[in-house]
Design a protein around this motif. Structure first.
Motif, PDB file in Angstrom:
ATOM      1  N   GLU A   1      -6.527 -18.587 -26.101  1.00 19.82           N
ATOM      2  CA  GLU A   1      -5.905 -17.509 -25.333  1.00 19.82           C
ATOM      3  C   GLU A   1      -4.382 -17.544 -25.414  1.00 19.82           C
ATOM      4  O   GLU A   1      -3.707 -16.739 -24.784  1.00 19.82           O
ATOM      5  CB  GLU A   1      -6.367 -17.584 -23.878  1.00 19.82           C
ATOM      6  CG  GLU A   1      -7.856 -17.343 -23.716  1.00 19.82           C
ATOM      7  CD  GLU A   1      -8.338 -17.550 -22.281  1.00 19.82           C
ATOM      8  OE1 GLU A   1      -7.576 -17.237 -21.344  1.00 19.82           O
ATOM      9  OE2 GLU A   1      -9.474 -18.026 -22.121  1.00 19.82           O
ATOM     10  N   ARG A   2      -3.855 -18.504 -26.180  1.00 22.68           N
ATOM     11  CA  ARG A   2      -2.404 -18.693 -26.361  1.00 22.68           C
ATOM     12  C   ARG A   2      -1.692 -18.874 -25.027  1.00 22.68           C
ATOM     13  O   ARG A   2      -0.588 -18.386 -24.809  1.00 22.68           O
ATOM     14  CB  ARG A   2      -1.802 -17.570 -27.191  1.00 22.68           C
ATOM     15  CG  ARG A   2      -2.439 -17.521 -28.593  1.00 22.68           C
ATOM     16  CD  ARG A   2      -1.688 -16.751 -29.611  1.00 22.68           C
ATOM     17  NE  ARG A   2      -0.434 -17.346 -30.034  1.00 22.68           N
ATOM     18  CZ  ARG A   2      -0.293 -18.256 -30.995  1.00 22.68           C
ATOM     19  NH1 ARG A   2      -1.346 -18.731 -31.602  1.00 22.68           N
ATOM     20  NH2 ARG A   2       0.887 -18.698 -31.341  1.00 22.68           N
TER      21      ARG A   2
ATOM     22  N   LYS B   1       7.542 -19.062 -28.446  1.00 18.96           N
ATOM     23  CA  LYS B   1       6.922 -18.376 -29.586  1.00 18.96           C
ATOM     24  C   LYS B   1       5.418 -18.594 -29.658  1.00 18.96           C
ATOM     25  O   LYS B   1       4.683 -17.711 -30.091  1.00 18.96           O
ATOM     26  CB  LYS B   1       7.570 -18.835 -30.895  1.00 18.96           C
ATOM     27  CG  LYS B   1       8.961 -18.309 -31.081  1.00 18.96           C
ATOM     28  CD  LYS B   1       9.550 -18.816 -32.380  1.00 18.96           C
ATOM     29  CE  LYS B   1      10.966 -18.312 -32.542  1.00 18.96           C
ATOM     30  NZ  LYS B   1      11.600 -18.832 -33.759  1.00 18.96           N
ATOM     31  N   GLU B   2       4.946 -19.769 -29.228  1.00 24.23           N
ATOM     32  CA  GLU B   2       3.521 -20.090 -29.343  1.00 24.23           C
ATOM     33  C   GLU B   2       2.679 -19.562 -28.190  1.00 24.23           C
ATOM     34  O   GLU B   2       1.462 -19.386 -28.335  1.00 24.23           O
ATOM     35  CB  GLU B   2       3.331 -21.601 -29.461  1.00 24.23           C
ATOM     36  CG  GLU B   2       3.876 -22.177 -30.753  1.00 24.23           C
ATOM     37  CD  GLU B   2       3.295 -21.520 -31.990  1.00 24.23           C
ATOM     38  OE1 GLU B   2       2.069 -21.278 -32.036  1.00 24.23           O
ATOM     39  OE2 GLU B   2       4.077 -21.221 -32.921  1.00 24.23           O
ATOM     40  N   CYS B   3       3.288 -19.321 -27.047  1.00 22.24           N
ATOM     41  CA  CYS B   3       2.558 -18.793 -25.893  1.00 22.24           C
ATOM     42  C   CYS B   3       2.706 -17.286 -25.853  1.00 22.24           C
ATOM     43  O   CYS B   3       3.787 -16.756 -26.099  1.00 22.24           O
ATOM     44  CB  CYS B   3       3.092 -19.388 -24.582  1.00 22.24           C
ATOM     45  SG  CYS B   3       2.781 -21.144 -24.416  1.00 22.24           S
ATOM     46  N   ARG B   4       1.623 -16.613 -25.513  1.00 21.25           N
ATOM     47  CA  ARG B   4       1.684 -15.150 -25.466  1.00 21.25           C
ATOM     48  C   ARG B   4       2.550 -14.675 -24.308  1.00 21.25           C
ATOM     49  O   ARG B   4       2.776 -15.406 -23.350  1.00 21.25           O
ATOM     50  CB  ARG B   4       0.286 -14.562 -25.357  1.00 21.25           C
ATOM     51  CG  ARG B   4      -0.414 -14.863 -24.059  1.00 21.25           C
ATOM     52  CD  ARG B   4      -1.807 -14.283 -24.115  1.00 21.25           C
ATOM     53  NE  ARG B   4      -2.649 -14.851 -23.107  1.00 21.25           N
ATOM     54  CZ  ARG B   4      -3.230 -14.130 -22.148  1.00 21.25           C
ATOM     55  NH1 ARG B   4      -3.039 -12.855 -22.095  1.00 21.25           N
ATOM     56  NH2 ARG B   4      -4.021 -14.733 -21.284  1.00 21.25           N
TER      57      ARG B   4
ATOM     58  N   ASN C   1       0.944 -10.744 -19.400  1.00 25.64           N
ATOM     59  CA  ASN C   1       0.381  -9.380 -19.341  1.00 25.64           C
ATOM     60  C   ASN C   1       0.777  -8.701 -18.060  1.00 25.64           C
ATOM     61  O   ASN C   1       0.948  -9.256 -17.061  1.00 25.64           O
ATOM     62  CB  ASN C   1      -1.145  -9.428 -19.444  1.00 25.64           C
ATOM     63  CG  ASN C   1      -1.588  -9.871 -20.831  1.00 25.64           C
ATOM     64  OD1 ASN C   1      -0.807  -9.862 -21.770  1.00 25.64           O
ATOM     65  ND2 ASN C   1      -2.824 -10.271 -20.938  1.00 25.64           N
TER      66      ASN C   1
END
Length: 109
Positions: free
Chosen positions: A29-30, A103-106, A109
């Motif tokens: 799910e990043r 950069k690696e984590c989304r 939302n």
């Protein structure tokens, strides 16, 4: 970007299969840039008794804005009735490393 945007989330598990489910979900799910697992011995009070268990300590590198989702993902997969889920803020860090976490984590939302 400031270091106050980042945190480490700590949890534990005893069952390797359950721990791998949690780790896989966080990475898929990043929600985590990196997950580290260390063997530990835990001594604690639970249901009126002192217990001692061989556990794995999990250090999850992520963004503070994702904490609620990290917590929910751990809860939805964890075998413990009341798992340890603790957010520890990162107050400073190597800018290149913090940028990598970003950069690696989304995005939230």
């Amino acid at each position: 970007m400031t270091s106050k945007e980042y945190c480490i989330v700590i949890t534990t598990f005893t069952d390797d299969r359950n721990g791998q489910q949690i780790i896989d979900a966080l990475l898929a799910e990043r929600l985590a840039a990196c997950v580290q697992v260390l063997p530990i011995q835990s001594f604690y009070h639970w249901q009126g008794k002192v217990n001692c268990d061989a556990e794995k300590l999990v250090l999850i590198k992520t963004k503070c804005s994702l904490y609620a989702q990290v917590q929910q993902t751990i809860l939805s997969h964890h075998a413990y009735e009341v798992p340890e889920i603790i957010q520890v803020p990162i107050t400073d860090g190597l800018p290149a490393y913090l940028n990598w976490i970003s950069k690696e984590c989304r995005a939230q939302n």
